[in-house]
Design a protein around this motif. Structure first.
Motif, PDB file in Angstrom:
ATOM      1  N   HIS A  61      33.677 -12.319  16.855  1.00 29.90           N
ATOM      2  CA  HIS A  61      33.189 -12.432  18.234  1.00 29.90           C
ATOM      3  C   HIS A  61      32.970 -11.103  18.937  1.00 29.90           C
ATOM      4  N   SER A  62      33.911 -10.193  18.763  1.00 33.39           N
ATOM      5  CA  SER A  62      33.859  -9.003  19.611  1.00 33.39           C
ATOM      6  C   SER A  62      33.536  -7.738  18.847  1.00 33.39           C
ATOM      7  N   GLY A  84      43.609 -11.044  16.943  1.00 32.84           N
ATOM      8  CA  GLY A  84      42.152 -10.922  16.944  1.00 32.84           C
ATOM      9  C   GLY A  84      41.491 -11.885  17.907  1.00 32.84           C
ATOM     10  N   ILE A  85      41.989 -13.127  17.952  1.00 32.26           N
ATOM     11  CA  ILE A  85      41.431 -14.125  18.873  1.00 32.26           C
ATOM     12  C   ILE A  85      41.619 -13.682  20.313  1.00 32.26           C
ATOM     13  N   LEU A  95      44.518  -8.526   4.417  1.00 33.41           N
ATOM     14  CA  LEU A  95      44.754  -7.794   5.659  1.00 33.41           C
ATOM     15  C   LEU A  95      43.454  -7.361   6.325  1.00 33.41           C
ATOM     16  N   THR A  96      42.500  -6.920   5.534  1.00 32.44           N
ATOM     17  CA  THR A  96      41.302  -6.325   6.130  1.00 32.44           C
ATOM     18  C   THR A  96      40.167  -7.314   6.342  1.00 32.44           C
ATOM     19  N   TRP A  97      40.123  -8.386   5.549  1.00 24.19           N
ATOM     20  CA  TRP A  97      39.025  -9.346   5.717  1.00 24.19           C
ATOM     21  C   TRP A  97      39.470 -10.599   6.454  1.00 24.19           C
ATOM     22  N   THR A 147      38.725 -12.419  13.736  1.00 17.73           N
ATOM     23  CA  THR A 147      37.863 -12.100  14.862  1.00 17.73           C
ATOM     24  C   THR A 147      38.250 -10.716  15.392  1.00 17.73           C
ATOM     25  N   SER A 148      37.299 -10.032  15.976  1.00 23.12           N
ATOM     26  CA  SER A 148      37.517  -8.685  16.533  1.00 23.12           C
ATOM     27  C   SER A 148      37.910  -7.666  15.473  1.00 23.12           C
TER      28      SER A 148
END
Length: 631
Positions: free
Chosen positions: A312-313, A418-419, A462-464, A472-473
């Motif tokens: 999203h961001s 992230g959300i 961790l990264t994906w 997200t983000s």
């Protein structure tokens, strides 16, 4: 123009008396050109023995792929023609072969039909003459089909000169098949003339073959085992729709996708098939996404992995968001892909055939998970799709749990963070700031039990993403900092565990297991990510503590340990072309300290009369001295 129109034209062309030009069938690789012409040949193939003194020629099909010399084409033609002449029941009389004899050809006879050769004789035969000479004993249309023209290695001027000989000086109907876009004016540097000039001289008509998806899929499914083939047949409309929307126009890629999915299905738990209704749903959903991913990945579009993954961001717009596939998802009422599989696991199977992790996900599919409820944060992950009332309720629950509870998996902490970052950036959440979210996330992460955490595919968890969902983000600096913090914490744990592994191995040496040291240091350690001997393992030991282990060993064990040090620091005695590396050099300080402890032990009063003991310790010390000098 449709393939049907092309077929009608070709039917007319091959029946014409002497067209004096060739026809080109062009199309991209995988468009179905070869399949189209082979299917057409079946209808033209009226080659049969019509009498004892006449034969009908079959259409001659030759692939020019890799052909580098004209003589090779002649040999291919000869191989195709010979079966007509060497055919049971045909009386090869001189009037059939008149004008063709040039060199030696062995003909076998079976006059009485008892499958026993009744005789043979040798004659000389020029196969090209059949096409160039008039002979009322040779019936049928003289059809020559040259496929894969663009892959031929013969210079274009030579190749087209050779083919033109059939077009202008015989009654042959010549059909050329190629991916014409790959034959341009610079296609062959050895050619003296431009391709366009040859085409103008030889090609009278050009048709483009378009993929006939409906017919091709029928062909693909013909050889399917009945038990699985029925599900493919029921999904035919779905397959056609996906292929059409993809705009790939490459039937070979589609065929391979269907083949690979059949293979994937063969791996899943057979118990899933016992519930027919649910298995049909599972088959339809996984087939759909598999073909979408397969078609894109195999045509170079790896960014399909971001499909339906809501970053999203990130403030980055993907060059291709693949929204065209939403039409299929809606029309066939498919589940969201994030409820079914993890993209990189599906990608691993498509690219490398690695199936186990994907199979595990399919076997535990939500389709069969009766009563399994998604967690609140998982529902909030789809916040763009929620109604306002549901969104507000979920946001309150997730926010409250995050700042009051600690019972989260590390990946859940990253997802929730992230959300929240994305909602804050979208001005949809203002109760907490990003700094407060980061602080809270770090607090929970530090309290997590990370000792058993495994990130098996290049830190992708961790990264994906995880839980079939991307974070997200994930492109924001805040999220990257949180991932870095987590990775550093995990690295620290891994270092501690690797040190424990080395300490356990060397401090645990006894008279009984010292000879196992060679084998154990060659073992792969998950925390180290390599074999134990590939690191500066002895540098992690305390020299005083390890010396006590050495002094507890008997003389035989000391001898074995001496050989171990020789193996470690003189590898060239064991392996050719192996020398000292940095991993051994980093152990030098440890060896110096250890030798000091050994010298003290040798001079100890308790060993004054133990001549063999002192000899064994001294041999060990000498070997370590040599190692230090070498380092």
């Amino acid at each position: 123009m449709t393939n049907k129109t092309t077929k009608e034209y070709l039917d007319y062309f091959v029946k014409s008396q002497n067209p004096n030009f060739a026809v080109m069938l062009k199309g991209k690789w995988g468009a179905g050109k070869t399949y189209f012409i082979q299917d057409t040949i079946q209808e033209w193939d009226n080659a049969s023995i019509i009498s004892d003194s006449k034969i009908n020629l079959k259409p001659i099909y030759i692939s020019l792929n890799g052909v580098a010399k004209k003589n090779e084409i002649i040999e291919l033609l000869k191989a195709k023609i010979s079966p007509f002449l060497y055919s049971k029941g045909v009386k090869f009389t001189s009037d059939i072969l008149k004008g063709f004899i040039k060199s030696t050809l062995k003909i076998d006879f079976d006059y009485d039909g008892d499958n026993v050769k009744d005789g043979n004789f040798n004659i000389n035969f020029d196969p090209i003459s059949i096409f160039k000479s008039s002979n009322d004993k040779i019936n049928g249309n003289r059809i020559l089909i040259f496929d894969d023209v663009e892959r031929c290695k013969i210079p274009l001027d030579e190749l087209y000169g050779f083919i033109n000989d059939f077009v202008e000086h015989s009654q042959c109907k010549v059909i050329l098949i190629s991916d014409e876009d790959k034959i341009d004016d610079n296609h062959n540097n050895d050619s003296k003339f431009k391709y366009s000039l040859f085409k103008e001289k030889i090609i009278g008509q050009t048709f483009e073959i378009k993929p006939d998806t409906d017919q091709a899929i029928d062909f693909f499914l013909e050889s399917m085992p009945t038990d699985i083939g029925k599900y493919f047949i029921e999904s035919k409309d779905l397959i056609i729709k996906i292929f059409s929307i993809s705009e790939k126009e490459n039937l070979r890629v589609l065929q391979r996708g269907i083949f690979d999915f059949e293979r994937l299905v063969s791996f899943i738990d057979n118990k899933l098939k016992t519930d027919e209704e649910k298995f049909i749903i599972l088959f339809k959903n996984y087939l759909s996404y598999f073909l979408i991913y397969f078609l894109e990945i195999k045509t170079g579009n790896d960014d399909i992995l971001s499909f339906q993954q809501q970053n999203h961001s990130s403030n980055e717009i993907s060059e291709n968001n693949y929204i065209q596939y939403n039409e299929v998802i809606s029309a066939f009422k498919l589940l969201h892909s994030t409820k079914l599989f993890t993209p990189f696991k599906l990608s691993c199977f498509i690219k490398n055939g690695d199936s186990q992790e994907l199979i595990n996900e399919i076997n535990s599919s939500i389709i069969y998970a009766n009563g399994k409820e998604e967690k609140d944060w998982e529902k909030l992950w789809y916040w763009k799709l929620l109604e306002d009332e549901d969104f507000l309720i979920l946001l309150e629950k997730v926010s409250h749990d995050f700042f009051t509870n600690e019972n989260f998996h590390i990946t859940e902490i990253l997802h929730i963070s992230g959300i929240m970052f994305s909602l804050i950036d979208s001005n949809l959440y203002n109760k907490k700031s990003k700094l407060q979210v980061i602080k809270r996330a770090k607090e929970i992460i530090e309290k997590c039990n990370l000792k058993d955490f495994r990130d098996t595919i290049s830190s992708s968890t961790l990264t994906w993403g995880s839980w079939h969902k991307g974070y997200t983000s994930d492109k924001t600096e805040e999220f990257k900092a949180l991932v870095k913090f987590t990775q550093e914490l995990l690295e620290k744990i891994k270092r501690e565990k690797s040190e424990q592994t080395v300490e356990s191995l060397f401090y645990g040496i006894t008279n009984e297991n010292v000879d196992e040291l060679y084998r154990k240091i060659k073992e792969y350690d998950e925390n180290l990510g390599c074999r134990i001997e590939s690191i500066p393992m002895l540098s992690k030991l305390n020299s005083k503590k390890f010396s006590k282990v050495i002094f507890s060993l008997n003389n035989n064990a000391l001898l074995i340990l001496t050989f171990f040090f020789e193996y470690r620091y003189f590898p060239e005695k064991t392996y050719a072309n192996v020398t000292i590396e940095d991993k051994q050099r980093q152990e030098k300080d440890f060896l110096i300290d250890l030798n000091s402890e050994i010298l003290t032990e040798i001079n100890a009063k308790r060993n004054e009369k133990k001549v063999i003991r002192k000899y064994s310790l001294n041999e060990l010390k000498v070997m370590i001295d040599k190692s230090i000098e070498k380092l």
